[in-house]
Each structure stands twice: as structure tokens, then as C-alpha cells.
Design a protein around this motif. Structure first.
Motif, PDB file in Angstrom:
ATOM      1  N   LEU A 133      41.129 -11.097   6.904  1.00  0.00           N
ATOM      2  CA  LEU A 133      42.208 -11.952   7.386  1.00  0.00           C
ATOM      3  C   LEU A 133      41.682 -13.319   7.805  1.00  0.00           C
ATOM      4  CD1 LEU A 133      44.029  -9.373   9.708  1.00  0.00           C
ATOM      5  CD2 LEU A 133      44.764 -10.115   7.437  1.00  0.00           C
ATOM      6  N   PRO A 134      42.521 -14.357   7.715  1.00  0.00           N
ATOM      7  CA  PRO A 134      42.122 -15.671   8.226  1.00  0.00           C
ATOM      8  C   PRO A 134      42.166 -15.688   9.748  1.00  0.00           C
ATOM      9  CG  PRO A 134      44.376 -15.748   7.414  1.00  0.00           C
ATOM     10  CD  PRO A 134      43.844 -14.385   7.068  1.00  0.00           C
ATOM     11  N   LEU A 135      41.500 -16.675  10.336  1.00  0.00           N
ATOM     12  CA  LEU A 135      41.366 -16.749  11.786  1.00  0.00           C
ATOM     13  C   LEU A 135      42.714 -16.879  12.487  1.00  0.00           C
ATOM     14  CD1 LEU A 135      39.110 -16.769  13.920  1.00  0.00           C
ATOM     15  CD2 LEU A 135      39.096 -19.267  13.764  1.00  0.00           C
ATOM     16  N   ASP A 136      43.617 -17.646  11.899  1.00  0.00           N
ATOM     17  CA  ASP A 136      44.897 -17.887  12.566  1.00  0.00           C
ATOM     18  C   ASP A 136      45.872 -16.721  12.442  1.00  0.00           C
ATOM     19  OD1 ASP A 136      45.619 -18.088   9.931  1.00  0.00           O
ATOM     20  OD2 ASP A 136      46.249 -20.181  10.012  1.00  0.00           O
ATOM     21  N   ALA A 137      45.432 -15.633  11.777  1.00  0.00           N
ATOM     22  CA  ALA A 137      46.298 -14.463  11.627  1.00  0.00           C
ATOM     23  C   ALA A 137      45.864 -13.312  12.532  1.00  0.00           C
ATOM     24  CB  ALA A 137      46.308 -13.999  10.173  1.00  0.00           C
TER      25      ALA A 137
END
Length: 368
Positions: free
Chosen positions: A260-264
Motif C-alpha cells: 500500500l502507499p503511505l497515504d493509504a
């Protein structure tokens, strides 16, 4: 005037259960005996908790991705971990140790240091104590343990690994220098592959080579760790065995089904913060430092921490600080992460914290 008598030479034992989790599984399921057993959940995101010696012959090691373990040993039997059973056996082993000395410092479920300088069991030597402990472990748990006996913790830990599995090795004070001199520097705890490479680039391949370097050089190159290397090269370790050490850190982690990306990661961080907060409350102590841990899809591990002016006062406050620590992760937005963890560290007793606060808020104390 008579001089004070010198303190007695310390006698330290390091006891290490052999392939502990895997051995418990083989003990409780006869069909697993003699087979390569890997304690891990199956799946792309799982890591190895433990491997039997039969599996280790294929290169399988703890903390290795389970998929890699499966490739190295296609015939391995994967068994999901059962920590309730492992903890029960660990308590049995701890009771055996405590019969000989109250100075037991657990390192994990499967290993501990013991100071038997004045053993309560009355046995004539530290070696006799180690033999008695290993024999009783075998008798009461049907498992084996290896042990190292030495004048300090550093040497005892090396010794316990010397004749694994089911071995006992003793380093007497007069043998320390001769024992250490030919050892590869990689045998010193804390010297990983990166540090070993740095030392070898300086022509330091053995502990004997390391002993030949002055303290000033090692400190200049490696800071405080250089001073530790200087002491270890001489077999010096003054750390006492510390029973019942207070909790220093609490953390919770989660490995994702997909990267997952950091902002998720908001929901995962909040859930982990709540779990960590509940665990920290059980200690009865107060933590000052919040830690965010991340592991990228390429298995790179990052940690970011913050010690706020006041300790977090709730799970929500802990979560907000952990979420904010993401701004300190300076990796490309395209980076994907396979794991996140939230931790608390820097624990102290509530009354200690109050005293520290008074130093800065009490009358007559200036912050300038």
C-alpha cells in the motif's frame, strides 16, 4: 588498613533452547520428528518464526519470507505458530532456572542469562549448574537446551552457540584471550554483515585484529559502538544480569495482504495505535516516545520517532502523532509498503515523570 576484598569472579550462564518453536511442534506431533519443520503461516506475506534443524540444512532461517523458505526447502512442513503453548513451556523452563538463582534475565521465550556467582542450589560450579538445568529441562519438557558458561554475558552468549544443538561450552577466565583471538569479527554480537564489511575493509577480519586497534581510532570511525568493539575484543562486559527488567517498549505491527502507499495507511495506523495503547496501559508505566515503523515492498525497514513535550494521553493522541510521523518519510510517493508498526518507548514510572515535570515547571527553575 586492610584493603577491601575484591568482588568474586562473576559466573554467567546463557541458556538457549534449541530451535524452540519447531522443537515444541516436533515433540507434540511425532509425525513431524526428523522432518524439516517451518513454523510460519503460509502465504506471500508471512515470515518464518522458527525452523527445525532439518530445515536449517537447506538454509531456512528465522525472519525469512515464508515463500523463500518454501523455495529453499520444497518438502518443508509448514506449521502455524501456537504461542500459547510456547509460553507455557517457557514458564516451565523459567521455573527450572529460578530453582538455581533468582538472578534470571529473560531475553525472549527461549533464552535467558543467569548469574550463578552465588547459586542457591549449592552446586560446586557454574558448569555443574548448567548441566543440572539442561538435564532437568530434558526431563521435564522432553526438549533440549544449549548453554554457555563464562565470566560475563557477552562471552556466555557466544559460548551457548558453540556446540548447538544440545551442547555445553565453558570459557574460563584464563581462556578468554586465546578463545577470542581467532574468532571472525562477525561473531561479536551487534556486528552484522554491513559492519563486518566495514571492519574487513580496514584489515580487521578477526577479534585479534580488532584488539590491535587503539580505542581512539575505533571511536573516531564508529563512535560509541567503536568503544564497545574495543571492550569486546578484550572480553570485557560489565553489564549485570538484570532480572525482571521493566518494560522499555511496546509495539504492534501489521503485514498487509497487498502493498500500500503511505497515504493509504490511516486506518491501519489508528488500529495499531489502539492496540499498542491498550498493551502499554497494562504495564502501569508512562511512555514518552512514539515510534512509527515501516517496511517497503523491497524489505527496507524505516523507523521514525518523536518525543513530544507531554506523553500521549490517549490512543487517539498516539495515533495522531504516529500519523504525523509519515511526513518524515522522505521516499518517493510511488513507494509501496508491506508492513506498518506503531510503538511506544522511553517508559518511566508515573512518579518519575512527575518529578521530571517539576524540574521544568517548579518555582525558581529557569528554562534559559
Amino acid at each position: 588498613m586492610a584493603e577491601d576484598a575484591a568482588p568474586p569472579q562473576r559466573k554467567i550462564i546463557h541458556v538457549d533452547m534449541d530451535a524452540f518453536y519447531a522443537s515444541v511442534e516436533q515433540r507434540d506431533d511425532p509425525s513431524l520428528r526428523g522432518r524439516p519443520v517451518v513454523v510460519a503461516w503460509r502465504g506471500a506475506r508471512s515470515v518464518v518464526c522458527a525452523a527445525s534443524y532439518e530445515a536449517r540444512k537447506f538454509g531456512v532461517r528465522s525472519a525469512m519470507p515464508a515463500l523463500r523458505a518454501e523455495r529453499l526447502c520444497p518438502d518443508a512442513v509448514f506449521v502455524p505458530p501456537d504461542f500459547t503453548r510456547y509460553k507455557a513451556v517457557s514458564r516451565q523452563v523459567r521455573a527450572i532456572m529460578l530453582a538455581h538463582t533468582e538472578r534470571v534475565e529473560p531475553l525472549s521465550l527461549d533464552e535467558a542469562y543467569l548469574d550463578v556467582t552465588a547459586a542457591r542450589s549449592g552446586l560446586p560450579s557454574a558448569t555443574a549448574v548448567a548441566e543440572a538445568i539442561r538435564a532437568r529441562i530434558r526431563e521435564e519438557t522432553a526438549l533440549t537446551a544449549s548453554a554457555g558458561v563464562a565470566p560475563n554475558k557477552f562471552l556466555a552468549k557466544i559460548a551457548s552457540d558453540w556446540r548447538k544443538p544440545d551442547g555445553l561450552f565453558v570459557i574460563r577466565p584464563r581462556q578468554v584471550e586465546a578463545f577470542l583471538t581467532p574468532l571472525p569479527v562477525g561473531r561479536i554480537p551487534g556486528v552484522g554483515k554491513v559492519m563486518q564489511g566495514k571492519l574487513e575493509a580496514l584489515g580487521i577480519a578477526t577479534v585479534g585484529d580488532l584488539r590491535g586497534r587503539p580505542l581512539e581510532e575505533l571511536q573516531q570511525r564508529f563512535g560509541s559502538f567503536g568503544a564497545a568493539l574495543y571492550r569486546r575484543a578484550r572480553g570485557i562486559d560489565e553489564r549485570p544480569v538484570e532480572p525482571d527488567q521493566p518494560v522499555q517498549s511496546v509495539s504492534s505491527e501489521d503485514t498487509f495482504a497487498e502493498d500500500l502507499p503511505l497515504d493509504a495507511l490511516d486506518a491501519q495506523i489508528r488500529a495499531l495505535a489502539d492496540k499498542t495503547w491498550q498493551a502499554a496501559r497494562k504495564t502501569g508505566r508512562v511512555a514518552r516516545t512514539v515510534v512509527l515503523k515501516l517496511k517497503t515492498a523491497q524489505f527496507r525497514i524505516l523507523t521514525r520517532s518523536l518525543t513530544p513535550d507531554a506523553p500521549p494521553a490517549s490512543a487517539q493522541a498516539l495515533a495522531e502523532i504516529a500519523l504525523g510521523l509519515r511526513t518524515r518519510v522522505q521516499l518517493p510517493d510511488s513507494t509501496r509498503y508491506r508492513l506498518v508498526g506503531v510503538g511506544l518507548a522511553g517508559f518511566s514510572e508515573p512518579d518519575e515523570l512527575a518529578v521530571q515535570a517539576d524540574l521544568f515547571t517548579g518555582s525558581g527553575v529557569s528554562g534559559e
